[in-house]
Motif scaffolding. Sequence first.
Motif, short mmCIF file in Angstrom:
data_model
loop_
_atom_site.label_atom_id
_atom_site.label_comp_id
_atom_site.label_asym_id
_atom_site.label_seq_id
_atom_site.Cartn_x
_atom_site.Cartn_y
_atom_site.Cartn_z
N VAL A 49 0.83 -1.20 0.00
CA VAL A 49 0.00 0.00 0.00
C VAL A 49 0.87 1.26 0.00
CG1 VAL A 49 -0.20 0.19 2.51
CG2 VAL A 49 -2.04 1.02 1.06
N LEU A 50 2.10 1.16 0.50
CA LEU A 50 2.98 2.32 0.50
C LEU A 50 3.50 2.63 -0.89
CD1 LEU A 50 4.55 4.54 1.90
CD2 LEU A 50 6.30 2.86 2.52
N SER A 51 3.98 1.62 -1.61
CA SER A 51 4.44 1.86 -2.98
C SER A 51 3.28 2.31 -3.87
CB SER A 51 5.10 0.59 -3.55
OG SER A 51 4.21 -0.50 -3.51
N HIS A 52 2.09 1.79 -3.62
CA HIS A 52 0.92 2.22 -4.39
C HIS A 52 0.60 3.69 -4.11
CE1 HIS A 52 -0.55 -2.25 -4.45
NE2 HIS A 52 0.42 -2.01 -5.32
N ALA A 53 0.71 4.09 -2.84
CA ALA A 53 0.44 5.49 -2.49
C ALA A 53 1.43 6.43 -3.16
CB ALA A 53 0.51 5.66 -0.97
N ILE A 54 2.70 6.01 -3.24
CA ILE A 54 3.72 6.85 -3.88
C ILE A 54 3.43 7.01 -5.36
CG2 ILE A 54 6.17 6.99 -4.45
CD1 ILE A 54 6.67 5.38 -1.83
N PHE A 97 13.74 12.93 0.94
CA PHE A 97 13.67 13.54 2.26
C PHE A 97 12.21 13.70 2.66
CE2 PHE A 97 13.47 17.38 4.99
CZ PHE A 97 14.22 16.90 6.04
N LEU A 98 11.88 13.33 3.91
CA LEU A 98 10.48 13.33 4.35
C LEU A 98 10.28 14.08 5.67
CD1 LEU A 98 9.72 9.64 3.39
CD2 LEU A 98 8.85 11.67 2.25
N GLU A 158 11.71 4.35 5.22
CA GLU A 158 11.89 3.55 6.42
C GLU A 158 12.16 4.45 7.62
OE1 GLU A 158 12.23 0.22 8.96
OE2 GLU A 158 11.31 0.51 7.00
N ALA A 159 13.04 5.43 7.46
CA ALA A 159 13.32 6.36 8.55
C ALA A 159 12.08 7.15 8.92
CB ALA A 159 14.46 7.30 8.15
N ALA A 160 11.30 7.58 7.92
CA ALA A 160 10.10 8.36 8.20
C ALA A 160 9.05 7.53 8.94
CB ALA A 160 9.52 8.90 6.90
N MET A 184 -0.27 9.25 4.52
CA MET A 184 0.37 10.39 5.19
C MET A 184 1.83 10.50 4.78
SD MET A 184 0.50 11.38 9.25
CE MET A 184 -1.26 11.79 9.29
N LEU A 185 2.53 9.38 4.68
CA LEU A 185 3.92 9.41 4.25
C LEU A 185 4.05 9.89 2.81
CD1 LEU A 185 5.24 6.08 5.83
CD2 LEU A 185 5.69 8.40 6.61
N ALA A 186 3.21 9.40 1.94
CA ALA A 186 3.26 9.83 0.54
C ALA A 186 2.90 11.31 0.41
CB ALA A 186 2.31 8.98 -0.30
#
Length: 732
Positions: A124-129, A236-237, A245-247, A266-268
Amino acid sequence: MVADRRPSRGSGTQKRTASKPAAKRRKTRAAAPQRRRGPLGWLAALFGWVLSLIWRFAWRGALVVGLLLAAAVFFVYTQLPPVSALLDGRARGSVTLLDRNGEIFAWRGEQFGGQITANSVAPVLSHAIVATEDKRFYNHIGVDPIGIASAVKINLREGRGPLSGHGGSTITQQTAKLLCLGVPYDPDTWENETAYEADCRETSLWRKAKEAVYALAMEAKYSKDEILTIYMNRVFLGEGSRGFEAAAQRYFGKSAADVQPAEAAMLAGLLVAPTRYAPTNNLTRSQNRAEVIIGLMEAQGYITSEQAAAARANPARLSAAAEARAGGYFADWVMDTAPSFVSRDTTEDVLMSTTFDPRMQRAAEEALQYVFDTKVREGSEAQAAIVVMSADGAVRAMVGGRRFKGVAGQFNRAIMAKRQTGSAFKPFVYATALELGYNANDTVTDAPLTLSIPGSGNWSPENYDHRYRGDVTLTNALRESLNTAAVRVSESVGRDNVRKVAEDFGIVSDLANGPALALGTSESTLIEMTGAYAGILNGGTSVDPYGLIDLRLQGDAAPLIGQDGGLGERVISTEAAQQLVYMMRQVVTSGTGQRANLPDREAAGKTGTTQAARDAWFLGFTADYVAGVWMGYDNNRPLTGVTGGGLPAEIWRETMLRVHEGLPVHPLPMRRPPEPAPAPAPAPQYQGTTTTSSGTLAENGGGQPLPAPQPQRKDSVEDILMNVLGDILGGD
């Protein structure tokens, strides 16, 4: 003879008839070019000629450009390193700070959570990006003409330049920009990293062309998932987080492999403006941005309507550590205490174990906020600082000001502001007297006093309330914070001795040379003063306040640096320290510091207010912890209606109530002094006499202090044995 046959008339006629149409046609063709053209004909002919000329040059030019582009792409292709070499692009390392329980409470530098891949994170993270940044990512060759045209159209419609604002860049082009087109940071070339990154973000037409070439080469060299992997690791996030990963660790306390749709959104959402949309800066704004991303993911089929509804109903929230944003001032201080090559300028990832206690930090912050909300007028610009530490100097909490903005390097009033200490210095005057053999029930005269200071003339200290009480015990003199009595004691025991005791307890700032030393006219910092009071609590041993326990490289077991600070040399005897604790206990129970009294346990301390009330202090301790509070204005203007026994004492009390919540009750390590002997006959008028239970201590009419008695010491068993051996052997 036979005559030649002649053609008949008929045949000749047929031949001539057959040749006439051909001749006519030749004559017609020969005459055709001689027609006259009109203006439109000439224009049409010219236009056709120009088009043919353009075509001849265009296809040849296109061929040349194509060959040059192919050569450029091929050249970049040959220079590209393996994917694994492009994942961590930081020029410097990071510092992770751990509290006393081993939990992360702060970060410094650019945090890199570790290498991840497009396949190792939550899908879901790669999809959001992709849904947010480049919905045609898997269908283009690195450059998306449709996206560029759409971005230019939007920019022009919004009144910006065609390349300003929306760039229409693909994820591949953004990755090329993150890699700075393969140009590494060189400190000899660039003034600093900021200048280097500014050049990498240039948006000129030529720069865009080079980005396109680099993107095409990357598409030829790497797979789509490899390009996405580079992007996910280097972007950078916000909050010092480099990579997803850091974010994820920074904001949610979990791996990028475990994030849920709301968290992924939220991350994307941070990609467009990491600082603005960082949830630690404004959680509501970050959640609103995430809701937009959820809509994009739903529209592009990455999540179902049910998943989208659930994500909207349960927006992402920060982890406890991220939400607390604890220890900003403390983290800055600890970073400054460590060598710069392993802290501020480190090229490695470093772990710092510290003395920090997040519960106590919250206690101090909440106490300060409570007092200012309920007892200080709205809009006041007054500042305050708090330090809480253990008796060995281990700093547990630090508030360097009322508002910490989350930016490293802010002015920390707890360690940077040198201010006059006022009467908070007086315990060191009485500590000197106790160490020299006097006790808390010895008496001193509180009366008008004038001293002649060479080069300055006469000096006459006064009490805060302009009243005098005659002969008082040392305990009452400290309890009421009497100025003339403190000066008399200081002059009697010797101000050089007072200065030595204060310095040995850790007040390393320059101390005054004149008699005003006793009234705290010298400047000191809050952390110095709190550390000095810790020495009184622990029985008379100096402490060096410390926050760093050890420092090690991430992944290493052996520390590079150990604890620097803690208990030092003994300054006064345990008996003297415990009598001083008793005297300071009276300050809280019935003296100037009554507002600091705690309902459930013993506390001791001392107030301090400087001339014109520019600074107000309260420092004190229980059996478990020491705390110091300073209050004043940054521009040094006077406080209005504030003394050390007022708001600072209340801030101290509110802090200690919260710090000791749930802790067992322990008694203070104090010792009652011996009962005083009958006082001598009163003198006809006050002459500035200080008396002890054995007689006159000193005459303080402006002359030199008389010799003070030596401290009395009880012989130990070891001393007795050494004396016996000395007698046997004939020694001294």
